[in-house]
Design an enzyme around this catalytic site. Structure first.
Site, short mmCIF file in Angstrom:
data_model
loop_
_atom_site.label_atom_id
_atom_site.label_comp_id
_atom_site.label_asym_id
_atom_site.label_seq_id
_atom_site.Cartn_x
_atom_site.Cartn_y
_atom_site.Cartn_z
N ARG A 4 0.81 -1.22 0.00
CA ARG A 4 0.00 0.00 0.00
C ARG A 4 0.84 1.27 0.00
O ARG A 4 0.29 2.37 -0.05
CB ARG A 4 -0.94 0.02 1.21
CG ARG A 4 -2.28 -0.64 0.98
CD ARG A 4 -3.30 -0.20 2.01
NE ARG A 4 -3.60 1.23 1.90
CZ ARG A 4 -4.29 1.91 2.81
NH1 ARG A 4 -4.73 1.31 3.90
NH2 ARG A 4 -4.53 3.20 2.65
N LYS A 5 2.16 1.13 0.04
CA LYS A 5 3.01 2.30 0.14
C LYS A 5 3.37 2.85 -1.25
O LYS A 5 2.92 2.33 -2.26
CB LYS A 5 4.27 1.97 0.94
CG LYS A 5 3.97 1.52 2.37
CD LYS A 5 3.14 2.54 3.13
CE LYS A 5 3.01 2.23 4.61
NZ LYS A 5 2.12 1.08 4.90
N ILE A 6 4.19 3.91 -1.28
CA ILE A 6 4.51 4.61 -2.53
C ILE A 6 5.11 3.65 -3.55
O ILE A 6 4.70 3.59 -4.71
CB ILE A 6 5.47 5.78 -2.27
CG1 ILE A 6 4.85 6.78 -1.28
CG2 ILE A 6 5.85 6.47 -3.58
CD1 ILE A 6 3.63 7.52 -1.80
#
Length: 369
Positions: A179-181
Site C-alpha cells: 500500500r506504500k509509494i
C-alpha cells in the site's frame, strides 16, 4: 470494485525476481545493496539499510539510537500501531501526543508537556505521506538532547523545506508494503546521516555480527532483520518508476482537491507551505456527526473501496487496557479516528475514476446529512 490501492508492477519486477532466482543468491546480497544505494541517493543521505519491514526498521533504529527498557519515546497517538509496537518491543514506553487535525501530524506544541526525565527519543510520523513540522520537532529534541526517529513509512517522496523525508531527523524509516509509494512486497529501510548510528544498525541488523577475513565475530545480541535480494530486486525495479508514480499520485490528488471543493461535509487534505505531500493515501476529514463507517458501507455498495484514515492508538484494546488514556486527553486524534476517510488513490486511476469517487461520496454524504 474500485480498489483502494493497486501497486504499479509489471514485467520489470518479474524479470528482476527471475534474475535473482536464477543467480541462486536469494538472501541479502547485491540487489539489496543496489536498492539501498538508490534510496540513499534519492533521499540525500550517506547511509541506508534495507530491513524486513518498517516495523523491524523502527525497532532497529530505536535500539541503535540508545533507547532501552524503562525509557520513554514520544509519538503521535494517530498512527498505525506498529509505531507504538516498536517502542514496546524495545522495552520502552510510548508517550502519546495529540495531533494537529489539519495535517493529522503530531502537534509540536504539545511535546514539551510530554517530556519527562525518562524521555529518550521523539518519533514523529509523517501521516499518509505529509512530512510533520520537523523544524519545531527537531528544536524540541535539541532542547532536551534526544534523537529524532522519523516514522516515514508512508512518506517516500515527501519533502519539507526542500529536503526529503528520511533526511529530516537523526534517522528515518520507510515502508515498502504494497500500500506504500513503492513496494518490495514486504520490506522497510532505515536512512541516516549519523555515522555512529549507521555502524550500530549495520551490526544489529545481522545477528550482531562483524565479518572478518575468514568468519564473523558476534559482538552484540542482534537481530535477523535483513531484506532478501528477491524483495530488493522488486524495489530496484520500483525505484525506476518512482518519479512517474509520484507525478501520478500528485496529479490525481490535485483533481481530488478541485472536485471536493464544492462538496459539503468533507475537508480535503491540508498541505502547509513549504511541504510536499507524497500522497501515500488520500485522507479526507468528514464533518463531526457523520457516521464514517456508514459512509464506508455505502461506498462499498457503490463498488468503491474506502477505509478509515488510521488508528487512534489509545482506543485500541491493548493500549487502552495498558495505559487507560481518556479520550479527552487526545481529542483531535480521537476525532480523526472517528471521522477520517481514505479514498482510492494510485497512478493507474483515471481522472474520471476520481470524479466518480467524489460524485459518489457527495451523494452518500447528502443522504447521511
Amino acid at each position: 470494485m474500485m480498489r483502494l490501492n493497486v501497486p504499479l508492477t509489471g514485467a520489470e519486477e518479474l524479470a528482476a525476481v527471475a534474475e535473482v532466482l536464477e543467480s541462486g543468491y536469494l538472501t541479502q546480497g547485491p540487489r539489496a545493496a543496489e536498492f539501498e544505494r538508490l534510496v540513499s541517493e534519492y533521499v540525500g543521505v550517506p547511509h541506508a539499510f534495507a530491513t524486513s519491514s518498517a516495523t523491524t526498521g523502527l525497532h532497529l533504529a530505536l535500539h541503535a539510537a540508545g533507547v532501552r527498557a524503562g525509557d520513554e519515546v514520544i509519538i503521535p497517538d494517530f498512527s498505525f500501531p506498529a509505531t507504538a509496537n516498536a517502542v514496546i518491543q524495545q522495552g520502552a514506553t510510548p508517550v502519546f501526543v495529540d495531533i494537529d487535525l489539519d495535517t493529522f501530524n503530531m502537534d509540536p506544541a504539545l511535546i514539551g508537556a510530554a517530556v519527562t526525565e525518562r524521555t529518550r527519543a521523539i518519533m514523529p510520523v509523517h501521516a499518509f505521506g505529509l512530512p510533520a513540522d520537523m523544524d519545531a520537532i527537531n528544536a524540541e529534541a535539541a532542547r532536551i538532547g534526544v534523537p529524532v526517529i522519523e516514522d516515514a513509512a508512508c512518506a517516500l517522496g515527501g519533502t519539507y523545506r526542500g529536503r526529503q523525508a528520511g533526511a529530516l531527523g537523526t534517522a528515518g524509516v520507510f515502508s515498502f508494503h504494497p500500500r506504500k509509494i513503492i513496494t518490495t512486497g514486504e520490506g522497510g529501510l532505515i536512512t541516516t546521516s549519523d555515522d555512529a548510528l549507521a555502524e550500530r544498525v549495520a551490526v544489529l541488523r545481522t545477528h550482531g555480527a562483524v565479518r572478518g577475513s575468514h568468519y564473523m565475530s558476534f559482538v552484540d545480541a542482534g537481530y535477523n532483520y535483513r531484506l532478501s535480494d528477491v524483495h530488493a530486486a522488486i524495489g530496484v525495479a520500483q525505484m525506476a518508476k518512482l518519479d512517474a508514480i509520484m507525478a501520478g499520485r500528485r496529479a490525481l490528488a490535485a483533481t481530488y482537491g478541485e472536485a471536493l471543493a464544492g462538496v459539503a461535509g468533507v475537508a480535503a487534505p491540508h498541505v502547509p507551505e513549504g511541504t510536499e505531500h507524497a500522497y501515500q493515501s488520500y485522507v479526507v476529514l468528514l464533518d463531526e456527526g457523520i457516521d464514517r463507517n456508514a459512509v464506508i458501507d455505502a461506498m462499498r455498495a457503490a463498488e468503491i473501496e474506502t477505509t478509515l484514515g488510521t488508528y487512534s492508538m489509545h482506543l485500541q484494546p491493548y493500549f487502552r487496557d495498558r495505559f487507560g488514556i481518556a479520550d479527552e486527553q487526545l481529542p483531535q486524534a480521537t476525532r480523526a479516528h472517528a471521522s477520517a476517510l481514505t479514498l482510492p488513490l494510485y497512478p493507474q486511476l483515471a481522472e474520471s475514476d476520481v470524479l466518480r469517487v467524489v460524485e459518489t461520496l457527495a451523494r452518500v454524504l447528502e443522504s447521511h446529512a
